[in-house]
Write a protein that holds these residues in place. Structure first.
Motif, mmCIF file in Angstrom:
data_model
loop_
_atom_site.group_PDB
_atom_site.id
_atom_site.type_symbol
_atom_site.label_atom_id
_atom_site.label_comp_id
_atom_site.label_asym_id
_atom_site.label_seq_id
_atom_site.Cartn_x
_atom_site.Cartn_y
_atom_site.Cartn_z
ATOM 1 N N LYS A 62 0.811 -1.224 0.000
ATOM 2 C CA LYS A 62 0.000 0.000 0.000
ATOM 3 C C LYS A 62 0.836 1.262 0.000
ATOM 4 O O LYS A 62 0.413 2.306 -0.486
ATOM 5 C CB LYS A 62 -0.953 -0.016 1.198
ATOM 6 N N SER A 102 -1.051 -9.144 1.263
ATOM 7 C CA SER A 102 -2.221 -9.209 2.141
ATOM 8 C C SER A 102 -2.653 -7.795 2.512
ATOM 9 O O SER A 102 -1.943 -6.825 2.251
ATOM 10 C CB SER A 102 -1.897 -10.006 3.391
ATOM 11 N N ASN A 103 -3.794 -7.710 3.162
ATOM 12 C CA ASN A 103 -4.323 -6.389 3.520
ATOM 13 C C ASN A 103 -3.420 -5.656 4.494
ATOM 14 O O ASN A 103 -3.354 -4.431 4.488
ATOM 15 C CB ASN A 103 -5.712 -6.542 4.140
ATOM 16 N N ASP A 104 -2.735 -6.407 5.403
ATOM 17 C CA ASP A 104 -1.879 -5.737 6.368
ATOM 18 C C ASP A 104 -0.452 -5.585 5.852
ATOM 19 O O ASP A 104 0.434 -5.142 6.585
ATOM 20 C CB ASP A 104 -1.907 -6.486 7.705
ATOM 21 N N ALA A 157 -11.098 -9.925 3.271
ATOM 22 C CA ALA A 157 -11.032 -9.051 4.442
ATOM 23 C C ALA A 157 -10.781 -9.856 5.711
ATOM 24 O O ALA A 157 -10.261 -9.336 6.692
ATOM 25 C CB ALA A 157 -12.327 -8.268 4.564
ATOM 26 N N GLN A 202 -13.806 -5.279 -0.574
ATOM 27 C CA GLN A 202 -13.568 -6.726 -0.563
ATOM 28 C C GLN A 202 -14.811 -7.551 -0.225
ATOM 29 O O GLN A 202 -14.700 -8.729 0.048
ATOM 30 C CB GLN A 202 -12.424 -7.067 0.399
ATOM 31 N N GLU B 689 -5.907 1.841 8.607
ATOM 32 C CA GLU B 689 -6.482 1.366 7.350
ATOM 33 C C GLU B 689 -7.986 1.581 7.287
ATOM 34 O O GLU B 689 -8.521 2.029 6.285
ATOM 35 C CB GLU B 689 -6.191 -0.121 7.210
ATOM 36 N N ASP B 693 -10.223 3.495 4.512
ATOM 37 C CA ASP B 693 -11.319 2.903 3.760
ATOM 38 C C ASP B 693 -12.548 3.787 3.831
ATOM 39 O O ASP B 693 -13.213 4.023 2.834
ATOM 40 C CB ASP B 693 -11.655 1.520 4.329
#
Lengths: 334, 703
Positions: A62, A102-104, A157, A202, B689, B693
């Motif tokens: 990100k 991954s998301n993190d 998610a 997601q 995060e 969002d």
């Protein structure tokens, strides 16, 4: 809508992605290279060299600090986005077909090809960001699901789950920590699933398949929400945030292209209204099948990469956002 | 235990003889000569010979048993055959067949004799089957909006649709795996024929149920008679009779064996007659119907035209028309004028047919107009330097145009003559239109006195065209000048690529199209009476369109719509169909994979007499106001329906999104709480995060 043509690859594109801010585009191709471009003007920022085979997949974190790429040379590489340096290389017995952060941003997934007696596998690798050149060579989780091989996958998610698309058209969700199938939809498609992209939050995702159909699925239940039937095999599909559309692309298979006219190839990006399930427009330009489509994370632009070796970046005109094809009836936007 | 107590029944049952069966193999030959013992061997010998010759059954003398009374036979003989199958065969072949000049075989199975003896002498009234009402075969005509129907055929699916002037067609019936090859309508639209391995089935009525079937195995081509009373089938395989005794129903008899063309009666489903296929290449249909359906004619090229009466199927006057060298012929169609005359019982015109013969030695080529059954030559015309000729009858039987391809004396180049016979005028005057180019397409205006042709320069002398270059063609229009009695050229359009002309079934409008080309797929909409109101007739193009890969064009029966289709039978490029209205406005376009056929359902001729039609035309404005109101009402109805449908979809979507968001929030809060216990740094990241969002959600909803 004047496209920006990115001419930096010598062979067909395999995947293109936007970074989270939407200012960079990463493209990978069969010419072994990874290119990074400024999305606003199409200027090439740099190239990541080091793979010795088709680069199948790429993913960026990100903060646009680290890049991972999977290639047919059986390696998975971690790159520094800024310097273009290869920080670490993992070697696996077969080609890597799909990678994703991954998301993190602490883990990556890697899907390896089923070949030479090895089953298709899903690997989850912890990334050490403190010392990027010191990574553990072994994946944290390793899982070989039974049945048809995985072609595409993405994190959901929920921390320990991935959704997968399979060669036989199956859609599944796996818990990789417990190594078990959480949910599955056999026969979601009739043929191999070529691409799977999640919505921004997601909660749903879009698939595209050789069976000429693209579908929206609920990530939670794997229920089919919408079906979009076209007349050509689909290689990629993407959900456009900020507008009620999805974009699908494909065309007759690359091996048949030379045998017929370009007209029949159907090498167009098609826009469909995701709620009404009707096609609303097409964007022409490629002279080969479209292999990959990515939409700007804010929905301001989209890019398509084709078998013809070009990436075409389209910034939407003002009128694209203003036009309301269906009047005042508009669904909630993502 | 005594013997009586033992239960033998199971053993009896096991060894029970089936005594009835062997009686089945005994037959009784009745109607035999009454001979004495001395002539018995001679009789048996004759019988043996007959059986082996006619039924391929070999028997011995000792298989016969002839009961004698006072040394004389009684006219019947018992014959024991090997099995019941043989007996069945013998009966099938020889029952009621002549034995010699005086005697006829009457053969029964011995087992059946009892049955006949016990037959009651009482007459029992046969029960009359209850009348089952048949489907209304023309129900589609009673559509309140008078819409036309069409059929689309893709993959294995056949859809029957109502054509809506605006909006998508309404599917009335869907049939899967309905036909083995193609589908065809009868000339007035009453029946739909489907082809199968076993034969043809005709369907009709609101549910498209089976109306009748014709068992012609491996049928390949079919044809209806003009008034749809009769049906013709053709198979490339000659008719073979089924094995005797087999259960297949076969309408054919021994006489039909080896033939491949069959004529059927649709009303009864009976076979009328079969014919052999004429040797050589012949265009379908092989059998041509006279306009009034009283005669059928078959051409034997170079020799004769055989004309048969319908429905008795006998050769008329027991002789064919012997015409040495005859190449082609055609009947004069039955026009509206003939129909009116026949309805009013005013003497109708005798059937007419035209044929042509090529040049042989000193004899010129000749086109002849012949009346039938009087066989009187009405008019004939000699032609010279003819290489080919084509007969084009006007669809109402008013004119005949013979398209004559002629060669120059050196035979190096070709040109064309049109010989036009005006067959409703006295003495059948002929007019010649001479052209420098070759005529590749000719079309009469239905219900009119005009025709259109497509010409192209003769290319046989020139080099082959480079690939990709389309040959330039020209389209010309001619009209009958009634005062002078000649056809005069109205207009020529040069530099075209079109190769087909499709007149509207009601005349006036026509489509010029390029079909079968690799690079051009254009359709041009023309109006032949564009400025008719101003009393000067001007041919004018009103629109053009393109349909990629076009293979077929069809006008709807009302002449208001045009459908074009690209069939997978010709090529695999972008199959599908499109419908335009007469003004060239595209109404529907569908790209359908594996699209095979598009067919409008024909309509029967109108039942309204001329004066009523005139009245309607006069009050057209009033009618059109009603229709326009109806249209407007329907349109608003449809759009309202669409709107509610869309509203429903949006509501569904929004509700689902709401559920998604709720479950997402739940997941996130769960993960948050489970992560809190573990590591502090991840918690921080998570919060970061989530807020991001939310920002995006906010951002997008406000775009």
């Amino acid at each position: 809508m004047r496209p920006i043509l990115l001419q930096g690859h010598e062979r067909s594109l395999t995947q293109i992605i936007y970074n989270k801010d939407g200012d960079l585009i990463f493209s990978v191709s069969k010419d072994h290279r990874i290119n990074v471009w400024y999305s606003h003007n199409g200027e090439r920022l740099g190239t990541y060299e080091g793979h010795n085979g088709t680069v199948w997949s790429v993913s960026v974190d990100k903060n646009s600090e680290y890049l991972v790429s999977g290639s047919a040379d059986n390696t998975l590489k971690l790159w520094s986005v800024k310097t273009g340096e290869c920080l670490y290389t993992w070697e696996f017995p077969t080609a890597i077909k799909r990678v994703q952060w991954s998301n993190d941003d602490n883990r990556i997934l890697a899907i390896t090809e089923e070949r030479m007696g090895y089953k298709g596998a899903l690997r989850i690798i912890e990334i050490n960001k403190q010392q990027p050149t010191q990574q553990s060579a072994e994946p944290k989780h390793f899982f070989e699901p039974a049945g048809s091989k995985i072609t595409v996958a993405a994190f959901t998610a929920i921390g320990n789950e991935v959704v997968t698309g399979h060669e036989n058209g199956k859609i599944a969700k796996y818990n990789y920590e417990e190594q078990k199938e959480v949910a599955a939809s056999e026969g979601a498609h009739q043929d191999s699933i070529m691409d799977l992209q999640l919505s921004l939050d997601q909660t749903y995702f879009i698939t595209s398949s050789k069976d000429k159909v693209s579908k929206l699925f609920d990530t939670n239940t794997l229920e089919t929400i919408k079906t979009f039937s076209t007349d050509s095999p689909l290689n990629s599909a993407s959900i456009a945030p900020g507008s009620p559309y999805i974009i699908v692309g494909g065309g007759q298979e690359a091996m048949n292209v030379t045998t017929t006219s370009a007209r029949q190839g159907k090498f167009e990006c098609r826009f469909w209204h995701k709620v009404f399930g009707e096609e609303v427009g097409r964007v022409k330009g490629h002279f080969g099948p479209i292999n990959t489509i990515a939409v700007h994370p804010e929905g301001k632009a989209f890019a398509s990469g084709g078998e013809d070796g070009y990436v075409r970046v389209h910034w939407f005109d003002e009128s694209y956002f203003r036009t309301r094809v269906y009047g005042d009836l508009e669904p909630e936007m993502d | 235990m005594s013997v009586e107590e033992i239960d033998f029944s199971d053993i009896y049952k096991k060894h029970q003889l089936e005594d009835l069966n062997h009686l089945d193999s005994i037959v009784v030959l009745d109607g035999m000569p009454e001979v004495g013992e001395d002539k018995m061997p001679k009789l048996f010998k004759a019988l043996r010979k007959t059986f082996s010759g006619k039924a391929q059954i070999e028997v011995e003398d000792d298989q016969f048993y002839m009961p004698m009374t006072e040394g004389k036979g009684q006219g019947y003989i018992f014959l024991t055959l090997k099995n019941s199958q043989e007996a069945t065969n013998l009966i099938a072949r020889l029952d009621n067949a002549p034995f010699d000049s005086k005697h006829t075989f009457l053969i029964n199975k011995f087992s059946e004799i009892d049955q006949y003896l016990n037959a009651s002498d009482q007459f029992v009234q046969p029960t009359i089957q209850e009348y089952k009402p048949k489907d209304h075969l023309r129900s589609w005509l009673s559509d309140s909006q008078g819409r036309d129907q069409f059929i689309t055929f893709q993959n294995d699916q056949v859809n029957l649709n109502y054509h809506n002037r605006s909006g998508a067609p309404q599917v009335v019936q869907t049939k899967n795996n309905w036909t083995n090859s193609y589908i065809t309508f009868s000339p007035e639209g009453t029946y739909i024929a489907t082809l199968h391995r076993q034969g043809v089935m005709l369907h009709g009525g609101p549910a498209l149920n089976e109306v009748c079937r014709f068992a012609h195995p491996n049928v390949k081509l079919v044809d209806f008679s003009p008034k749809e009373n009769y049906f013709v089938t053709w198979s490339n395989e000659p008719i073979v009779l089924p094995q005797p005794g087999s259960s297949t129903v076969c309408p054919f008899s021994e006489d039909d064996q080896g033939n491949s063309l069959a004529v059927w009666n649709i009303k009864t489903g009976d076979l009328l007659r079969t014919f052999p296929t004429t040797p050589g290449k012949m265009p379908w249909p092989h059998i041509k119907w006279s306009g009034d359906e009283k005669y059928i004619a078959r051409l034997v090229p170079g020799q004769q035209i055989s004309i048969y009466g319908v429905p008795d199927m006998g050769l008329v006057d027991k002789k064919s028309l012997k015409i040495p060298g005859v190449v082609d012929f055609d009947w004069c169609p039955w026009g509206d004028k003939d129909a009116i005359a026949s309805a009013n019982n005013k003497g109708t015109r005798e059937n007419m047919l035209a044929y042509w013969t090529p040049e042989v030695e000193n004899q010129p080529a000749r086109v002849t107009l012949l009346s039938f059954p009087s066989r009187q030559v009405l008019r004939s015309k000699n032609l010279f330097n003819v290489s080919n000729a084509k007969l084009n009858w006007h669809n109402h039987g008013d004119f005949l145009c013979v398209q004559v391809h002629r060669h120059t004396k050196t035979k190096k180049s070709m040109f064309c003559n049109l010989e036009i016979f005006r067959v409703r005028e006295k003495d059948y005057p002929v007019e010649v239109v001479e052209l420098k180019d070759l005529v590749t397409f000719f079309a009469w205006e239905p219900k009119g006195e005009r025709f259109a042709i497509i010409t192209q320069p003769d290319t046989t002398a020139n080099q082959q065209l480079a690939p990709g270059v389309t040959l330039k063609t020209a389209a010309s229009f001619y009209q009958l000048d009634k005062a002078k009695g000649v056809f005069k050229l109205l207009k020529t359009l040069e530099n075209k690529s079109v190769n087909t002309i499709h007149w509207s079934p009601r005349g006036r409008h026509l489509i010029l199209a390029t079909i079968g080309s690799q690079s051009k797929f254009d359709l041009e909409f023309w109006d032949a009476d564009y400025a008719a109101d101003e009393k000067k007739e001007e041919i004018q193009q009103i629109a053009n369109a393109e349909f990629y890969g076009i293979t077929d064009i069809e006008w709807d029966p009302s002449g208001r719509f045009i459908a074009a289709s690209a069939s997978v039978w010709r090529h695999q490029l972008e199959n599908g169909y499109a419908v335009w209205d007469i003004k060239g406005q595209e109404l529907t376009k569908a790209s359908v994979e594996n699209f095979k056929q598009f067919l409008w359902r024909p309509r029967p001729k109108t039942l309204l007499p001329k004066d009523e039609q005139k009245k309607i035309r006069k009050n057209l404005r009033e009618y059109s106001r009603i229709f326009e109101d109806e249209d407007a009402a329907e349109e608003s109805n449809v759009s309202a329906e669409l709107l509610t449908q869309r509203k429903r979809l949006v509501d569904q979507w929004n509700e689902w999104r709401k559920r998604c968001r709720a479950s997402l929030e739940q997941i996130q809060s769960e993960q948050k709480s489970s992560n809190q216990g573990k590591d502090d740094t991840t918690v921080e990241e998570w919060i970061d995060e989530v807020s991001e969002d939310c920002f995006y959600c906010y951002y997008y909803t406000n775009i």
